[in-house]
Design an enzyme around this catalytic site. Structure first.
Site, PDB file in Angstrom:
ATOM      1  N   ILE A 215       0.809  -1.220   0.000  1.00 22.48           N
ATOM      2  CA  ILE A 215       0.000   0.000   0.000  1.00 22.48           C
ATOM      3  C   ILE A 215       0.842   1.270   0.000  1.00 22.48           C
ATOM      4  O   ILE A 215       0.299   2.371  -0.032  1.00 22.48           O
ATOM      5  CB  ILE A 215      -0.955   0.021   1.211  1.00 22.48           C
ATOM      6  CG1 ILE A 215      -0.174  -0.131   2.519  1.00 22.48           C
ATOM      7  CG2 ILE A 215      -2.014  -1.051   1.081  1.00 22.48           C
ATOM      8  CD1 ILE A 215      -1.038  -0.017   3.758  1.00 22.48           C
ATOM      9  N   GLY A 216       2.148   1.128   0.045  1.00 20.31           N
ATOM     10  CA  GLY A 216       2.977   2.322   0.059  1.00 20.31           C
ATOM     11  C   GLY A 216       4.443   2.010  -0.078  1.00 20.31           C
ATOM     12  O   GLY A 216       4.884   0.874   0.093  1.00 20.31           O
ATOM     13  N   GLU A 217       5.206   3.041  -0.421  1.00 20.22           N
ATOM     14  CA  GLU A 217       6.656   2.918  -0.580  1.00 20.22           C
ATOM     15  C   GLU A 217       7.273   4.233  -0.167  1.00 20.22           C
ATOM     16  O   GLU A 217       6.809   5.299  -0.546  1.00 20.22           O
ATOM     17  CB  GLU A 217       7.016   2.627  -2.038  1.00 20.22           C
ATOM     18  CG  GLU A 217       8.490   2.425  -2.290  1.00 20.22           C
ATOM     19  CD  GLU A 217       8.950   1.001  -2.006  1.00 20.22           C
ATOM     20  OE1 GLU A 217      10.087   0.842  -1.534  1.00 20.22           O
ATOM     21  OE2 GLU A 217       8.172   0.063  -2.245  1.00 20.22           O
ATOM     22  N   GLY A 218       8.314   4.167   0.666  1.00 18.09           N
ATOM     23  CA  GLY A 218       8.978   5.392   1.095  1.00 18.09           C
ATOM     24  C   GLY A 218      10.453   5.192   1.253  1.00 18.09           C
ATOM     25  O   GLY A 218      11.010   4.140   0.904  1.00 18.09           O
ATOM     26  N   PHE A 220      12.010   4.744   3.897  1.00 19.43           N
ATOM     27  CA  PHE A 220      12.247   3.719   4.914  1.00 19.43           C
ATOM     28  C   PHE A 220      12.122   2.328   4.320  1.00 19.43           C
ATOM     29  O   PHE A 220      12.858   1.412   4.663  1.00 19.43           O
ATOM     30  CB  PHE A 220      11.223   3.913   6.042  1.00 19.43           C
ATOM     31  CG  PHE A 220      11.423   3.023   7.234  1.00 19.43           C
ATOM     32  CD1 PHE A 220      10.916   1.741   7.263  1.00 19.43           C
ATOM     33  CD2 PHE A 220      12.108   3.483   8.334  1.00 19.43           C
ATOM     34  CE1 PHE A 220      11.079   0.928   8.365  1.00 19.43           C
ATOM     35  CE2 PHE A 220      12.274   2.685   9.450  1.00 19.43           C
ATOM     36  CZ  PHE A 220      11.756   1.400   9.462  1.00 19.43           C
ATOM     37  N   GLY A 221      11.165   2.132   3.430  1.00 20.66           N
ATOM     38  CA  GLY A 221      10.922   0.821   2.843  1.00 20.66           C
ATOM     39  C   GLY A 221       9.477   0.713   2.381  1.00 20.66           C
ATOM     40  O   GLY A 221       8.802   1.716   2.186  1.00 20.66           O
ATOM     41  N   VAL A 223       5.398  -0.611   2.615  1.00 20.94           N
ATOM     42  CA  VAL A 223       4.328  -0.773   3.601  1.00 20.94           C
ATOM     43  C   VAL A 223       3.290  -1.723   3.025  1.00 20.94           C
ATOM     44  O   VAL A 223       2.859  -1.575   1.879  1.00 20.94           O
ATOM     45  CB  VAL A 223       3.677   0.578   3.949  1.00 20.94           C
ATOM     46  CG1 VAL A 223       2.607   0.392   5.018  1.00 20.94           C
ATOM     47  CG2 VAL A 223       4.728   1.575   4.431  1.00 20.94           C
ATOM     48  N   LYS A 237       5.260  -1.884   8.140  1.00 23.15           N
ATOM     49  CA  LYS A 237       6.335  -1.138   7.483  1.00 23.15           C
ATOM     50  C   LYS A 237       7.602  -1.967   7.547  1.00 23.15           C
ATOM     51  O   LYS A 237       8.074  -2.344   8.612  1.00 23.15           O
ATOM     52  CB  LYS A 237       6.557   0.209   8.162  1.00 23.15           C
ATOM     53  CG  LYS A 237       7.482   1.127   7.364  1.00 23.15           C
ATOM     54  CD  LYS A 237       7.923   2.352   8.132  1.00 23.15           C
ATOM     55  CE  LYS A 237       6.823   3.203   8.660  1.00 23.15           C
ATOM     56  NZ  LYS A 237       7.337   4.501   9.168  1.00 23.15           N
ATOM     57  N   ASP A 335      10.052  15.893  10.241  1.00 26.52           N
ATOM     58  CA  ASP A 335       9.700  15.516   8.867  1.00 26.52           C
ATOM     59  C   ASP A 335       8.189  15.612   8.646  1.00 26.52           C
ATOM     60  O   ASP A 335       7.568  14.687   8.120  1.00 26.52           O
ATOM     61  CB  ASP A 335      10.201  14.097   8.565  1.00 26.52           C
ATOM     62  CG  ASP A 335      10.346  13.836   7.067  1.00 26.52           C
ATOM     63  OD1 ASP A 335      10.392  14.813   6.300  1.00 26.52           O
ATOM     64  OD2 ASP A 335      10.396  12.658   6.672  1.00 26.52           O
TER      65      ASP A 335
END
Length: 557
Positions: A215-218, A220-221, A223, A237, A335
């Site tokens: 459901i996500g990418e950032g 950090f890595g 999700v 995460k 942040d």
């Protein structure tokens, strides 16, 4: 092997050595048949392996100690790299050093194996009744990609012969457990009030991190959405192995967020530390991030009307007021941006991602720290000098408030066009007394003009270049809710903005010169997390160095 002597696997030199760095060759490890060294828990990549040899058992006189030949094979990562290796022959005599260099690839098992094996050639037992198997003086290993080295003392050297195989297997498990235990000790030292999950539980919940659950990418890595056996929906995460956000940031996030409970902070259920996996388990937020709702594609974008935007902005302000003023731990998030504001099923905002957060002790006027955050959201005093207070979060909030009103991200880029700076546009509209032009066209005329003007003016006040002018977050909440009148903007942020551009120009010129000389690579980031460890101008200053400014500055210089 059955020579009746004590089984010793270290030999010491008895004569004077004349080579460079003789201390390295005064002792050596040897084995009758097989000698294997392991380096555990390495990063993947290519490594330069230097093997240092010197024959210190033989002599160059005419005694029986001058007789004998030592011949063995060398394997790296299970592959034969040197056959029938003779130290004396390669070095040109006894007591002389010879260094053999090889390249080794470390892949998924994170282990480097170096083996020396006697294959039945050379002298065995006569005339010296000594050990004529493989001998090694020293080993050095250097990562070819980043230049970091592993000394012999840091490696786990194990003689593998007969019963030593079992011992070697035990050492492998011990070293990997040691790395895991270090992380566990860090977590226990924080006295965390959070749960723990096994990797098996997480894999079952996410269907082994299936791509359909991503459901996500950032920075950090990734999700993933997951479903626990009790029916609880979670967000997992996963720390990326390539992430710049290391173990300390992982521990930092758990320590910060597990100690904080507030309706506008995302809730942490627990974590998983197993093998090379570092995982955080959060409550699942049905409507993803504020960034996707405002700036995402139409299929993901939410139709946020004005009352909902007002509610989200006030919620973010309340969460920050709690972090700065109400919590026992005074926290500077560092942040704050739309990506790090998540929305639940009722579109209640919750601040997330505390990996960069800093503890602000009350006795400190500020924190001098390494700069880390996101381009376009960072306060000038923090970006330029590393001067960190809670007013840095206030600045970031001001930018987010303007984004909520306008439906546009603070910094965007278009091909063959100048970059768009939302804050600069807002200041220009203020000068023209046309601030309502900032309002998201998707709202049409369905908004409260007074509330909109309050939110815009609060945003500009918070994003003022002078930290002293910025209000506290509790004051911001009062302003947004209409309990306190928004004070007039008392300083012009564009003045400081020009100063920042001038400083950035100087850095830009230095960067160009260094790039011409080949001493450093140009690495300009326009999006996402960055740190001041980067050497590029754009990475060091959160101000756009637009083409007009460059042209004018070039003419002046």
């Amino acid at each position: 092997m059955d020579n009746g002597d004590d089984d010793t696997y270290i030999v010491s030199n008895s004569s004077r050595l004349s080579m460079t760095n003789p201390k390295l060759y005064m002792n050596a490890r040897l084995s009758p048949i097989s000698l294997t060294y392991y380096a555990f828990c390495l990063r993947n990549g290519n490594y330069k392996v230097n093997l240092h040899f010197a024959e210190i058992m033989f002599t160059d006189d005419k005694t029986y100690r001058s007789l004998g030949r030592r011949i063995f094979d060398i394997y790296i990562q299970g592959e034969l790299v040197l056959k029938d290796f003779n130290i004396v022959k390669e070095a040109g005599g006894v007591g002389k050093a010879v260094i053999k260099t090889f390249t080794a690839a470390v892949n998924n098992n994170n282990t480097l194996e170096i083996r020396f094996y006697w294959a039945g050639k050379g002298t065995t037992d006569i005339p010296n009744k000594g050990v004529y198997g493989p001998l090694i003086s020293a080993i050095s290993v250097v990562n070819s990609e980043n230049g970091t080295g592993i000394s012999l003392g840091a490696m786990v050297g194990i003689v593998v012969a007969g019963a030593f195989v079992i011992f070697a297997i035990g050492i492998v498990g011990w070293k990997c457990r040691e790395q895991k235990n270090k992380m566990e000790q860090d977590l226990k030292g924080l006295n965390l009030q959070t749960g723990t999950f096994t990797l098996r539980q997480i894999k079952a919940a996410t269907n082994n991190f299936d791509a359909s659950n991503k459901i996500g990418e950032g920075g950090f890595g990734s999700v993933y959405k997951g479903l626990l056996s009790d029916g609880t929906i979670i967000a997992v995460k996963q720390l990326s192995s390539k992430s710049k956000q290391g173990n300390r940031e992982f521990v930092n996030e758990i320590g910060m967020i597990s100690a904080l409970q507030h309706p506008h902070l995302v809730k942490l259920y627990g974590c998983c530390i197993e093998g090379n996996q570092l995982l955080l388990v959060y409550e699942y937020m049905e409507n993803n991030s504020l960034a996707r709702a405002l700036f995402g594609p139409e299929e993901y974008g939410l139709k946020l009307d004005w009352p909902m935007r007002q509610k989200i902005c006030v919620g973010i302000a309340r969460g920050l007021a709690f972090l700065h003023e109400e919590s026992t731990l005074k926290i500077v998030h560092r942040d704050i941006k739309a990506t790090n504001v998540l929305l639940d099923k009722n579109l209640n905002p919750k601040i997330s991602d505390f990996g960069l957060a800093k503890l602000d002790e009350e006795d400190n006027t500020h924190i001098s720290t390494r700069v880390a955050g996101t381009y376009g959201y960072m306060a000038p005093e923090y970006a330029l000098r590393g001067y960190l207070t809670d007013k840095a979060d206030v600045y970031s909030f001001g930018v987010v408030a303007l984004e909520i009103v306008s439906g546009r991200t603070n910094t965007s880029y278009r091909a063959k066009e100048e970059s768009f700076q939302l804050l600069d546009w807002a200041l220009l509209l203020k000068e023209k007394e046309s601030l309502l032009e900032l309002v998201d066209p998707r709202l049409g005329s369905n908004y409260n003009k007074e509330e909109v003007m309050v939110m815009i003016n609060v945003g500009l006040l918070c994003a003022n270049a002078s930290a002293a002018v910025r209000p506290t977050m509790s004051a911001v909440v009062s302003m947004l809710e209409g309990d306190v009148v928004v004070p007039r903007l008392v300083s012009d942020p564009s003045v400081s903005n020009n100063e920042m551009k001038e400083a950035m120009w100087q850095k830009y010129q230095q960067s160009k010169q260094q790039n011409r000389s080949g001493s450093q690579k140009e690495s300009i980031s326009t999006d996402g997390p960055w740190t001041a460890s980067s050497n590029s101008a754009a990475d060091l200053y959160p101000v756009n160095l637009d083409s007009d400014y460059l042209e004018k500055r070039s003419l002046r210089s």
